[in-house]
Enzyme design. Structure first.
Site, PDB file in Angstrom:
ATOM      1  N   ASP A  48       0.838  -1.197   0.000  1.00  0.00           N
ATOM      2  CA  ASP A  48       0.000   0.000   0.000  1.00  0.00           C
ATOM      3  C   ASP A  48       0.876   1.252   0.000  1.00  0.00           C
ATOM      4  O   ASP A  48       1.640   1.485   0.933  1.00  0.00           O
ATOM      5  CB  ASP A  48      -0.888  -0.005   1.254  1.00  0.00           C
ATOM      6  CG  ASP A  48      -1.847   1.163   1.284  1.00  0.00           C
ATOM      7  OD1 ASP A  48      -2.976   1.002   0.808  1.00  0.00           O
ATOM      8  OD2 ASP A  48      -1.451   2.243   1.775  1.00  0.00           O
ATOM      9  N   TYR A  53       2.713   9.933  -0.335  1.00  0.00           N
ATOM     10  CA  TYR A  53       3.833   9.425   0.474  1.00  0.00           C
ATOM     11  C   TYR A  53       5.172   9.698  -0.228  1.00  0.00           C
ATOM     12  O   TYR A  53       6.234   9.484   0.367  1.00  0.00           O
ATOM     13  CB  TYR A  53       3.742   7.913   0.718  1.00  0.00           C
ATOM     14  CG  TYR A  53       2.506   7.391   1.401  1.00  0.00           C
ATOM     15  CD1 TYR A  53       1.594   8.216   2.031  1.00  0.00           C
ATOM     16  CD2 TYR A  53       2.259   6.016   1.415  1.00  0.00           C
ATOM     17  CE1 TYR A  53       0.461   7.697   2.645  1.00  0.00           C
ATOM     18  CE2 TYR A  53       1.134   5.488   2.028  1.00  0.00           C
ATOM     19  CZ  TYR A  53       0.235   6.341   2.636  1.00  0.00           C
ATOM     20  OH  TYR A  53      -0.879   5.810   3.239  1.00  0.00           O
ATOM     21  N   LYS A  78      -2.722   5.893  -4.025  1.00  0.00           N
ATOM     22  CA  LYS A  78      -3.805   6.841  -3.728  1.00  0.00           C
ATOM     23  C   LYS A  78      -3.590   8.156  -4.464  1.00  0.00           C
ATOM     24  O   LYS A  78      -2.454   8.582  -4.669  1.00  0.00           O
ATOM     25  CB  LYS A  78      -3.885   7.108  -2.212  1.00  0.00           C
ATOM     26  CG  LYS A  78      -3.907   5.843  -1.395  1.00  0.00           C
ATOM     27  CD  LYS A  78      -4.056   6.075   0.087  1.00  0.00           C
ATOM     28  CE  LYS A  78      -3.734   4.801   0.847  1.00  0.00           C
ATOM     29  NZ  LYS A  78      -2.292   4.556   1.050  1.00  0.00           N
ATOM     30  N   HIS A 111      -7.489   9.723  -1.654  1.00  0.00           N
ATOM     31  CA  HIS A 111      -6.794   9.716  -0.363  1.00  0.00           C
ATOM     32  C   HIS A 111      -7.599  10.430   0.732  1.00  0.00           C
ATOM     33  O   HIS A 111      -7.708   9.930   1.864  1.00  0.00           O
ATOM     34  CB  HIS A 111      -5.426  10.390  -0.520  1.00  0.00           C
ATOM     35  CG  HIS A 111      -4.412   9.954   0.475  1.00  0.00           C
ATOM     36  ND1 HIS A 111      -3.084   9.806   0.174  1.00  0.00           N
ATOM     37  CD2 HIS A 111      -4.532   9.634   1.778  1.00  0.00           C
ATOM     38  CE1 HIS A 111      -2.427   9.415   1.263  1.00  0.00           C
ATOM     39  NE2 HIS A 111      -3.293   9.310   2.246  1.00  0.00           N
TER      40      HIS A 111
END
Ligand code: A2P
Length: 290
Positions: A48, A53, A78, A111
């Site tokens: 994931d 990120y 996401k 997200h």
């Protein structure tokens, strides 16, 4: 669930490996490459990540270096909050695929929802973004689509225009922060719940209640947290960059929490809450970690 490759089912009939390896707060570069590779070597088949990120490139590199075939790994990423709207969503997915070096995603998530206090048009913005997700799904670029951090009112609003309801909602979930109304809403609407920070970012691991239960089973607090999610039919995404922990977090299939223990964990006071939730998302959310 008896092993990492056992699957939960989503509403579209596709399976998703029951524990995912989380990468939030994993620094891009060597750390992300080594830890994702380590997870794959230890049998995880579900990774994931997220555009937010900033480590998708390293995740893709780790997958290629691992030697495990792409089609044997379930990859989630996401869509970031700056890319809302139909056209931008399509372009954002293309960019994530480029970063990952992949030609499809197993799961693509919004997200964070656009929320009422950020603009009266929040419903339209989410609906438009979701239309982009449906297009990506129909075109086969992404095999399943979902959301993250959506509350029931945002899911209800999405339902008004959605052709396809989200297959997944990824939320903060761990002993000490379980959002039961949201989880029940998702279950009633056949939306699989995934747990981000199933260990409460590590903050739940020192809790005496969790540790007493762990001791009774000869297991660790991390095992109890991961098991707790699984026994709630919530898919945990534990994160670690430490090889021994990456390996050890998979040892959760040799014990079961009793109904009483589940109840005790259910009724813990708020512990380890991240402070992140939909309505608290800053306007630009650029610096917003999760
Ligand atoms: P690290 O990455 O340094 O190994 P969550 O998944 O809830 O977000 O929690 C992640 C945090 O918990 C990270 O700080 C991670 O540290 C830590 N962590 C992960 N697994 C374990 C474990 N088995 N024992 C102790 N801490 C852990």
């Amino acid at each position: 669930m008896n092993r990492l490759t056992d699957t939960f089912s989503m509403a579209n009939g596709l399976g998703i490996p029951c524990i995912g390896y989380g990468t939030w707060q994993t620094p891009d570069g060597e750390t992300a490459v080594n830890s994702v590779k380590c997870a794959l070597e230890n049998g995880y088949r579900h990774i994931d990540t997220a555009a937010g990120y900033a480590n998708e490139g390293s995740v893709g590199e780790a997958v290629r270096l691992s030697g495990v075939k792409r089609e044997e790994i379930f990859i989630t990423t996401k869509h970031w909050v700056t890319e809302r709207g139909y056209e931008k969503t399509i372009a954002a997915c293309e960019e994530s695929l480029r970063q990952l070096g992949m030609d499809y995603l197993d799961l693509y998530l919004i997200h964070w929802p656009m929320v009422e206090k950020r603009g009266e048009n929040w419903r339209e913005v989410n609906a438009d973004t979701w239309r982009g997700f449906e297009k990506l799904y129909k075109d086969g670029k992404v095999k399943s689509i979902g959301v993250s951090n959506f509350l029931p009112n945002q899911l209800e609003a999405l339902k008004l225009t959605a052709e396809i309801m989200p297959h997944v909602n990824q939320i903060e979930f761990h002993p000490g922060y379980t959002q039961p109304e949201l989880v029940n809403y998702c279950k009633a609407h056949n939306i699989l719940v995934e747990a981000w920070s199933p260990l409460g970012c590590g903050k739940v691991l020192g809790d005496p209640t969790v540790n007493a239960i762990a001791e009774a089973h000869g297991k660790t607090a991390a095992h109890v947290c991961i098991r707790y999610a699984l026994q709630h039919d919530v898919l945990p995404l534990p994160k670690s960059v430490t090889p021994s922990r990456i390996a050890d977090n998979t040892n959760v299939f040799d014990f079961e929490l009793t109904a009483d223990e589940m109840k005790t964990l259910d009724s813990m006071p708020r512990t380890g809450f991240s402070g992140f939730y939909a309505e608290a998302a800053p306007a630009d959310a650029i610096a917003f970690g999760e």
